[in-house]
Enzyme design. Structure first.
Site, PDB file in Angstrom:
ATOM      1  N   GLY A 297       0.957   2.562   3.767  1.00  0.00           N
ATOM      2  CA  GLY A 297       1.390   2.733   2.388  1.00  0.00           C
ATOM      3  C   GLY A 297       0.699   3.897   1.692  1.00  0.00           C
ATOM      4  O   GLY A 297      -0.235   4.515   2.223  1.00  0.00           O
ATOM      5  N   HIS A 298       1.113   4.160   0.476  1.00  0.00           N
ATOM      6  CA  HIS A 298       0.591   5.298  -0.275  1.00  0.00           C
ATOM      7  C   HIS A 298      -0.880   5.070  -0.648  1.00  0.00           C
ATOM      8  O   HIS A 298      -1.308   3.966  -0.930  1.00  0.00           O
ATOM      9  CB  HIS A 298       1.425   5.569  -1.520  1.00  0.00           C
ATOM     10  CG  HIS A 298       1.562   4.411  -2.469  1.00  0.00           C
ATOM     11  ND1 HIS A 298       0.754   4.262  -3.558  1.00  0.00           N
ATOM     12  CD2 HIS A 298       2.419   3.382  -2.473  1.00  0.00           C
ATOM     13  CE1 HIS A 298       1.134   3.178  -4.215  1.00  0.00           C
ATOM     14  NE2 HIS A 298       2.133   2.626  -3.581  1.00  0.00           N
ATOM     15  N   ASN A 299      -1.636   6.157  -0.589  1.00  0.00           N
ATOM     16  CA  ASN A 299      -3.054   6.160  -0.971  1.00  0.00           C
ATOM     17  C   ASN A 299      -3.950   5.337  -0.047  1.00  0.00           C
ATOM     18  O   ASN A 299      -5.104   5.079  -0.371  1.00  0.00           O
ATOM     19  CB  ASN A 299      -3.237   5.677  -2.426  1.00  0.00           C
ATOM     20  CG  ASN A 299      -2.620   6.645  -3.424  1.00  0.00           C
ATOM     21  OD1 ASN A 299      -1.425   6.607  -3.657  1.00  0.00           O
ATOM     22  ND2 ASN A 299      -3.432   7.547  -3.952  1.00  0.00           N
TER      23      ASN A 299
END
Lengths: 344, 344, 344
Positions: free
Chosen positions: B237-239
């Site tokens: 996922g993002h980050n």
């Protein structure tokens, strides 16, 4: 194409009961069917729709009755319905033979007759594409790979080098066949890649879903047995052997070197650990995690996967666990009181 | 290439025990090995095959014996075997430098020396492809992306804009790097998209499996640390920050903003919730669900993930739960009787 | 673009508290923000970073205070921050209208105005691409498919034949829309394919993640309702109906013919069995397995999925199960002694 129900039964088989003169123009599912269509009943779940369906005729199991509509009795209503589908709906995925001018085909590739090769397809050296196979737009076929007769490879598939694919195999878009197995050896703090020099063999009549990944073997072969059907987003690790006529539902994962027998079913999101064996005809329930080998014919479920009726008992018992904790605490207190007053 | 076992040991290392004059022509796994091959034994699971293998020589841990066959003792037999593989099997994925005429490369792209760019590759503006990197057929590289030296990007990969990839990185077919993070804010009944303006950084020596998805950060960076190996169909996922030398087995999912330390292992189909931390050297078992942060060095399993020996105890206890319910009911009845007859 | 905080608030809304003359040049997340940026606080998880952030200004919920920094009070700080992002960061994915010369577009395709079609895109016969839609490199669009206005289809997507896509839909790379449903009928020992002649309808404002697979219906329609957001690697089976404004997090799997209401959330790696119904506003927790229909508004978790607070109680009780087994054995022994000594 309009036909009478009687004419249709002549083509698809089954036993007509009721008015054979109704005109049938199309097929439809029992819920969305309208006048002029034939539908079917196979799943008891949908029995209630018998009364409400607007179809003009229904293919049903023997013994079914209907107050007004003509029926077609069949041993396997779904199979008979498929014949009706094939009668009314031309297969949209039959491709016209020919090679698109943008396809990039190595001079050493052997291309059979009646082959369709779509735009932007890339076919590397020493490959073989047998008669009647279709390879659609943007698909990549690596060096030395062989594909049998009558296969249908959808757009944007990647088939790496040295893969062997049988006849009448269907591979859906985004699938990757022959990516490197996940093999690394620890060397101090880092991982060193183990060259993956094996291949993948996919036998006749297999279907591979969209975005499926099937890794090549480290050495030797990752094997998918004939007639096996693989749903979308399934992962098959290196050196796995899947037997004939297995069903692998979406998002199943099979660890490296696991072996599945004939007729195994793994339901959606189930997993099999590496190196284990799953016997002929065994079933792993949805989201089940087979951590150890499973005997032939067994149905297992849950994590870790256990015999299904036992697993069900455990899951039912769990509902009573919070109360059980209270009950045992109370028993302890009551027992202490009895002990106290019966002390000598 | 035929060599004597003695000559081979000169190349790959290890200590020869037995007849060094046997001729070796190839490598093979212990089960499928035939005469003229060298194989190895690393996994105790395969010890039984020592007796039955048809290999001409076996690379083994020190202390192993064999009645008839020559052995090669090694500290890490698998590592030594890899050297034999590299000796006998040319790396089929080394590409000839050159740019295919159908590749579409923006004028502002900087392409290093010794680079291979395959058919139908698309390389957008302001990208950099460093020396010795291969980008195979149909792969897309977005604007502003930089790829280091000696990378191997397989066919049909998508690398979006503004991504940074280190050196010697391998990315398998169908992987998508830099897709938008899954960020939406509720605005009444509907969801409004949060622009995803961050990037992805993949450090040196990472391997990314087939059909893996790695989302770009909302702002900042999604980071994959050096030496980390990612199997097929993994979602990041993002980050997310993944540390160095982690192992993420197939179908693992890591929620947004989770942080993994160095040397973390997540087994197949395991998941980590968003925003949690998994400490250095921790392991999450197959299908395990890490809902809270995991301390360094810990091994957890099950859902919700718990310390592994505790989880194992619980899963073993579960088998006794249905009986326990009966037993407690019986105890209650017996206790009632005792209470009855000991009443004052 | 440099603006004062006061000017920015004029654009994005909210209520300024503190020095409106500070200069803002960019947006950033609270942890990585530096001087000259505006950041935001929405998730209480990040409250600790209020003290340490180096941002020049912070968008916060009303009632928040800060000893030194100017604040912007907002009802929904994340929404207000999004407006700041849109102010500072041009949308990199707005494409210049035009058709790349390598795109292969059937003569019968209808292409609207302001459409961007990238390199190597393949668009088959009888398709419609409406105004302002962008179709990026290597994407395939099958015969008879219609795509509405203002859509963004990323590189290497596959959209099969006869699919209907609404307006402002975003589809990420590697997604496959309209692959065959997984439908087979047993015919003796083998499985016979059920032709999949239905379609897929994706309504307005849907977002489809990378490498998602959405199968076409057997007959009828697989439907994704308007405003629904689908994360990466999600599987949606044939004849599934997903309502409006649902959230399907990464690696979710939905079995054939399942029906989801409006505003349903399925967290990462969760699954829904085929044919079940999940009511409006219901939530399935991460890795949860919905084996039966779920009532509207309910939150469920675990496998098999149960009401969430009940499931949590069970998971907490499980920790005490190994001890409970011992305790019950002890109670039995103590009770036997009491029984012994109270015998008549």
């Amino acid at each position: 194409m309009d036909v009478t129900l009687r004419e249709l039964v002549g083509v698809i088989g089954g036993e007509l009961s009721g008015d054979g003169s109704v005109v049938i123009k199309a097929v439809a599912g029992i819920r969305e069917a309208g006048p002029g269509t034939v539908t079917f009943l196979a799943n008891p779940r949908y029995e209630a729709f018998l009364k409400t369906t607007r179809a003009s005729a229904i293919i049903v199991p023997r013994g079914t009755s209907h107050p007004t509509k003509p029926l077609v009795f069949a041993d396997n209503p779904y199979l008979t319905f498929i014949k009706a589908v094939e009668f009314f709906v031309p297969n949209r995925n039959v491709q016209v033979p020919g090679i698109h001018p943008t396809a990039i085909i190595a001079r050493t590739a052997r291309i059979g007759s009646g082959v369709h090769i779509g735009p932007n397809v890339v076919i590397e050296d020493q490959t073989t594409i047998c008669d009647g196979t279709s390879v659609l737009a943007g698909t990549y076929i690596g060096r030395g790979t062989e594909i049998g007769t009558g296969c249908l490879i959808y757009p944007n598939v990647t088939i790496r080098e040295q893969i062997t694919i049988g006849s009448r195999v269907i591979i859906h878009s985004g699938a990757v066949i022959g990516s490197d197995g996940f093999g690394f050896v620890r060397d101090g703090d880092v991982y060193r890649k183990v060259p993956q020099i094996g291949n993948v063999v996919i036998q006749d009549d297999v279907e591979v879903g969209a975005n499926v990944t099937i890794d090549r073997a480290t050495t030797g072969t990752t094997l998918i047995g004939k007639g096996t059907k693989i749903d979308n987003l399934v992962q098959i690790g290196h050196n796995v052997v899947v037997g004939d006529n297995c069903i692998l539902v979406a998002q199943v994962g099979i660890g490296g070197s696991a072996q599945l027998g004939t007729g195994v079913t793994m339901a959606g999101q189930a997993g099999a650990a590496g190196h284990i064996t799953i016997g002929d005809g065994a079933t792993v329930g949805a989201q089940g995690g087979a951590t150890k080998s499973i005997q032939a014919g067994m149905t297992v479920s849950g994590y870790p996967a256990r015999e299904h009726t036992q697993a069900n008992k455990i899951y039912a018992s769990l509902l009573k666990l919070p109360d059980l904790l209270k009950k045992v605490a109370e028993l302890g207190e009551r027992l202490s009181k009895v002990e106290e007053r019966t002390k000598d």
